[in-house]
Structure formats: C-alpha cells, structure tokens
Design an enzyme around this catalytic site. Structure first.
Site, PDB file in Angstrom:
ATOM      1  N   ASP A  10     -19.274  52.789  21.212  1.00 20.17           N
ATOM      2  CA  ASP A  10     -20.454  53.234  20.480  1.00 20.17           C
ATOM      3  C   ASP A  10     -20.127  54.438  19.598  1.00 20.17           C
ATOM      4  OD1 ASP A  10     -23.507  53.212  20.300  1.00 20.17           O
ATOM      5  OD2 ASP A  10     -23.158  55.273  20.925  1.00 20.17           O
TER       6      ASP A  10
ATOM      7  N   GLU B 116     -17.654  50.297  16.940  1.00 22.99           N
ATOM      8  CA  GLU B 116     -18.835  50.334  16.067  1.00 22.99           C
ATOM      9  C   GLU B 116     -18.452  51.201  14.873  1.00 22.99           C
ATOM     10  OE1 GLU B 116     -23.571  51.525  15.861  1.00 22.99           O
ATOM     11  OE2 GLU B 116     -22.167  52.770  16.969  1.00 22.99           O
TER      12      GLU B 116
HETATM   13  C1  NOJ Z   1     -25.340  53.280  18.110  1.00 24.74           C
HETATM   14  C2  NOJ Z   1     -26.143  52.344  18.947  1.00 24.74           C
HETATM   15  O1  NOJ Z   1     -25.913  51.034  18.508  1.00 24.74           O
HETATM   16  C3  NOJ Z   1     -27.582  52.783  18.819  1.00 24.74           C
HETATM   17  O2  NOJ Z   1     -28.460  51.842  19.384  1.00 24.74           O
HETATM   18  C4  NOJ Z   1     -27.716  54.115  19.486  1.00 24.74           C
HETATM   19  O3  NOJ Z   1     -29.041  54.596  19.316  1.00 24.74           O
HETATM   20  C5  NOJ Z   1     -26.738  55.122  18.874  1.00 24.74           C
HETATM   21  N1  NOJ Z   1     -25.416  54.587  18.697  1.00 24.74           N
HETATM   22  C6  NOJ Z   1     -26.610  56.312  19.781  1.00 24.74           C
HETATM   23  O4  NOJ Z   1     -25.869  55.994  20.931  1.00 24.74           O
END
Ligand code: NOJ
Length: 615
Positions: A268, A330
C-alpha cells in the site's frame, strides 16, 4: 475532488473530480543492514496455472482483488469475512483466478476500513480469526488460488501499541518510530493563514504539507508538545522509515505471514515511505481541492529516491522464501521510465510487479482512446527492460472502470473491451471483484449515508469511495446472496437483480462468460500469454488492434472497436514478422465475427472485441 496534478501525485478518478494523494516525513537516522532470514520456510507449493514451466507463477497470472467487507458474509452480521471468502474459492477457481489480494483484514479501528492497522499479526475479529486465515490459505492451495495480503507500511493506526507508546512521551523508545516535529512559532515569518488554522500553544505545522484526506498533514499531540506527520487520516500516523527499527519491525510482520504461507503482498502507498528531511514546502499549485485545502504538489512527500533502498532489501528478504513469493506495488507514477525504476531497471531487483496505473487510470483522459491505449500498452511492453507488466483498470479507490469508460448505453460491451485489453497482452492481469459481472459504482446520494470519511468531509464535491465498495452481487435474491442480514454495511445496489453471478453464469453472452473465455484462452495460447506485441493499423483513431506472436506456433490478432458505430478494418501483418493471411476466430462478442476468415475488410460492430488466430 480537485483536478489531477502531474507527477508525483497519485490520481484517484472520482465522479466528482479526482483525488490527490500526498505523503510522509522525517528524522535522520541511517539504515543498517536488516536482512532477515525466514523463520519457517513453508512454501506455498501449488500447481501453477501458468503457461511456461520455467516462468514464476505470477507471470501472466490473473490476480483478483477482494475487499473483505464486501465479498461474502458467512455469519450474518452484514459484513463480509474470511470464511465467506473461503466459501467462494470454487467460484474463483472456475473464473481462472491464480491469486487473490485481500485488502487489509488485520485488527483495525476501521477509520479507513482496514488501512489503519492496529496489529499486523492476526485478523480483525469482525473478519475472523488467525485460524480462519490459516484455513483460507490451506483451502486456497486446494483450489490453486494463492493468497496475497495487503501490507500497509507507510503508516499504522493511531491505536497501534507502537503509536500509543510513541505519543506518550518524547523519551519513549518508540517515539522516533513516527515522524515528529516541534512546528514553528505562529508568528514566524512566512506562516500562512492556512497554517494558522492548525495552531496549538502558539505553534503551527512546520510546512504546507496537506493530508490526502483533508487538512494539514500535521497533527498536534499535547503530551509531547509536537506535531506528527500523517499523509492520510490523522488516525494514520506515518512511520519513520529513516529509523532502522521500523524496517526491522515491518519486515518482521511480513515474515509472520510469509511463514504462514501467503504468496506475497500488495504494498500500500509504497512510494510514500519517505519525506524530505529538510521539510521544504511543497510547491503551491493554486486553487483549493474538494476538502477546501490549498492544492500543492507532492515533490517533497512522494517517490523520494530513498525508498528504493528499502525495496531492494525487501526483495532480498522475500527472495529467501521458496515458491516465488511476489511483491506488487501500489505505484501511481507519472511515466513508464519512473515505473521501470520500481522494477530495479536492468538490475530487476525491486518489485516484480509494480502496478502500471498509466493504462487503466489515465487521469486526464478516461474515455476509450485508441491512440492513448496503443501508446501506453506498447510502452509498458517494451520500455521496462524485459520485466513483467501488470495491468489494472479497477480497484477500491476509484469509480469503477465500467462507469469511467462507459457511455451509459454500451456499458456491457465497453466492459468487455476493457477485459479484452486486460487479458490479451502478456501482462499480468489485476482485476477487482465485481468487474467480471459489470458491477457499477453506486455512489451514496445523501451525505448521512456515507461511510468513507473523505466522502463526509468532502461532500458534495467528494462523495467518497463507498460507491465502488458495495457488496458483491451473487444472486438476484435477498441481499444479492452476499448476506442473510438485511442490514448490510453498505446497501445492496438495486442493479443486483440483473447484474449478478447466477444470472450471468447462464448466459453465454454475458460479461462473466467473456471474462472466463478470455482467461481460459490466455492460459492455453502461448502467443496470448507470452507473445511479443506489434500494434497494427496504428493511425486508426477508432480501433485498437495488435498481433501477438512468440515466433513459433500460431500468432493471435486482437481488435477492438472503441466507438458506437461499426468500423471496417484491414490489418496488414507485414511489419510484425507474422506470416499467414487466413484467420480463425477464437473469441468474439458478436456473432457476426465468428465466421471471419480473413484480415481484409473485417467489420467490427459497435464496441466489439475480436480475437483470432492467424493460420
Ligand atoms: C491506498 C489504499 O488503496 C486506500 O484505500 C487507502 O485509503 C490509502 N492507501 C491509505 O492506506
């Protein structure tokens, strides 16, 4: 939200605009060598669905994202859970899914629905137990579905024991695990009116960094008389990755799950681990965003070069486990050259699969655009030094692709076009639950119904992410087969009456059957999963077409009509090195294409997709 900002912001396309994400902070401890060795080497040995025996399983795999609250409720509380996911492994196997990525299922106050983790080494009781996780991993092996977890390394919950200790006193050993700053006097030169809104005890945040989720990115803690940095909600304090103890602890959490047999992680917000140690103001872009904050760039809070050292050490740590464990990132990045760095460039020693967000999340042109897709697909296939692309169109943070790319009339066909792109290049495919049946975004219409906090604070410009997180639509029956409880955590969209797995399984022309057909074809045909791609008819503004070939065996031609009117094409394979003039249709979503035998004057109906082998 606000209009997209160029790199290095991440862009979330939303119905009311797009959201901008920013990033993390400070302290100047240096890293030591922290390579850990696996404590137990429990490989997730499974029959690979793959393709070539020498390829790691994740190459050409279909990865399926599950939002655990929304997939399947097994205990009637209206919230999805781990046993619910386990009960659907047969479905996932029949779809041809090789691995599921489960969004965070760890204990959490659920401010950001799991992305605020208070304990990395078990499951949240509302989703199940550690034993349920072990059961899911074991059953996954039986079904040849690997389990990937979401690893949130940038921040913890403010209810994590580490932060509770860290915020108790400046001398607590955990204090430097987070990013603290004394701020500056409210009357210091250059302090803006905006910064003064966050004044405490005569002090204001040290700079203009804005939280992605609204307000200053700095939160005051009276007990230590300091601000801490939080890129996301204030309940998500950023960890201080300049402190080696943080890396050690987080690698330990990853090893906890690798030892239990997970096949890898989706990382993430991974480009956000570091911030500028000098805390320089981010450049001001003018105007305000949906949350009413000044728009700023994120050059000092996102994608700082230091992150790559961490990733290289992480890759080395994970590589010690057997079974080709994988790291997926991500990675919202500005261009393919920047993406290549996340693979480690020619060294190939960072992530195996950083997500390409340039294809599915253009930001500035979310409509079907043949030239843009042609360019992006070709780029990622050819400009990452032989690494493996990962293509994705949908996730839990963005309006569903069917609604971003759809025209409201031909949405089903457009969803099939997107699936055709997703599954007919050699890229690994990442899909989101419900994409396979054409589930739509169901955005709340009243502020009081919103669950996602950014939708409450940003209403009405930003309505939050509930719309893309509604329960999976299994049947036309009560609660769409998701739950026995009539109070589900998000409402069941009325569309479940016609858009659901049960109905679509019986319709050979459905989106679900199209997804299945393409996944199966790709598995069987080397050209589709490993072929070199050559774009065809490259000046055609309306039709995207390409040929895939491994050099041996039949080549495959793919063509998609991106418009609502029929288009006739003639494809010339001359520049591709592919011989052969006659074709045999392998998959077509329109009956008129099924008997096509030549590449001359082929008429594609509106939004048609066509896949054919070249003889
Ligand atoms: C990216 C995640 O996909 C999202 O859902 C989240 O709110 C933020 N990172 C913070 O962790």
């Amino acid at each position: 939200m606000t209009s997209p900002i160029p790199f290095p912001s991440r862009i979330w396309q939303r119905s009311g605009g797009s959201a901008i994400l920013l990033f993390t902070a400070l302290l100047t401890l240096s890293f030591g060598g922290l390579l850990a060795t696996p404590r137990v080497a429990t490989a997730q040995a499974q029959t690979s669905s793959a393709t070539s025996p020498s390829d790691p399983w994740w190459k050409h795999a279909v990865v399926y994202e599950i939002y655990p609250r929304s997939y399947q409720d097994s205990n009637g509380d209206g919230i999805g859970d781990l046993n619910g996911i386990t009960s659907r492994l047969g479905y996932l196997q029949s779809l041809g899914v090789d691995a599921i990525w489960i969004a965070p299922m760890y204990p959490s106050p659920q401010v950001d629905f799991g992305y605020d983790i208070s304990n990395y080494e078990t499951a949240d009781p509302q989703y199940g137990t550690l034993a349920d996780m072990d059961h899911l991993i074991a059953e996954g092996k039986t079904h040849h579905v690997r389990i990937l977890l979401d690893m949130v390394l940038n921040h913890t919950s403010d209810k994590h024991q580490w932060f509770i200790e860290a915020s108790s006193s400046r001398t607590n050993p955990k204090h430097n695990w987070y990013c603290w700053n004394d701020g500056k006097p409210a009357n210091a030169p250059g302090v803006t009116a905006y910064q003064k809104r966050f004044e405490h005890d005569g002090r204001v945040p040290p700079n203009n960094w804005v939280s992605d989720f609204g307000g200053s990115a700095w939160q005051w803690v009276p007990a230590v008389h300091q601000f801490y940095y939080h890129e996301f909600y204030k309940q998500q304090p950023d960890l201080n990755w300049r402190n080696p103890a943080v890396e050690k602890a987080m690698f330990g959490a990853m090893q906890f799950w690798l030892d239990r047999g997970v096949a890898g992680f989706r990382l993430d917000a991974i480009p956000n681990l570091f911030e500028d140690p000098q805390l320089r103001d981010n450049p001001v872009l003018g105007d305000t965003n949906a949350q009413g904050d000044p728009k700023v760039s994120d050059i000092y809070t996102n994608n700082l070069p230091e992150v790559h050292d961490v990733i290289r050490r992480m890759r080395a740590m994970v590589a010690k486990y057997p079974g080709n464990r994988v790291l997926i990132g991500e990675t919202y990045l500005p261009n393919t050259a920047e993406l290549d760095k996340w693979y480690g460039g020619t060294a190939h020693n960072e992530l195996q699969l950083p997500m390409d967000m340039l294809i599915g999340f253009h930001g500035d042109h979310d409509k079907l655009n043949a030239a843009a897709f042609r360019q992006h697909i070709e780029e990622v296939e050819t400009q990452i030094h032989g690494s493996q692309p990962l293509i994705v169109f949908d996730n839990h943070d963005n309006v569903r692709a069917i609604d971003r790319y759809g025209d409201g009339v031909h949405d089903d066909q457009i969803n099939k076009v997107l699936a055709t792109m997703l599954f007919t290049t050699k890229a690994t495919s990442l899909m989101y639950y419900g994409e396979e049946i054409g589930m739509h975004t169901t955005t709340p219409t009243r502020r009081e119904d919103v669950k996602d906090p950014i939708g409450i604070t940003g209403w009405p410009k930003e309505k939050g992410r509930d719309g893309e997180r509604t329960p999976m639509q299994w049947t036309a029956g009560p609660q769409a087969g998701f739950s026995t409880n009539s109070h589900t955590w998000l409402p069941i969209p009325p569309s479940h009456k016609t858009i659901n797995v049960a109905v679509e399984s019986k319709d050979s022309n459905s989106e679900l059957e199209w997804f299945k057909q393409l996944v199966a074809l790709r598995r069987d045909l080397p050209a589709l999963h490993s072929g070199h791609i050559t774009m065809l008819d490259t000046s055609n503004p309306d039709v995207l077409s390409y040929v895939l070939s491994t050099g041996t065996g039949p080549a495959v031609v793919v063509a998609m009509n991106f418009t609502a009117t029929p288009k006739t094409i003639t494809l010339n394979l001359a520049g591709s090195g592919v011989k052969g003039k006659t074709v045999k249709t392998l998959a077509a979503d329109d009956a008129s294409l099924k008997s096509t035998t030549t590449l001359k004057n082929v008429t594609l109906p509106p939004f048609a997709s066509w896949v054919a082998s070249v003889q």
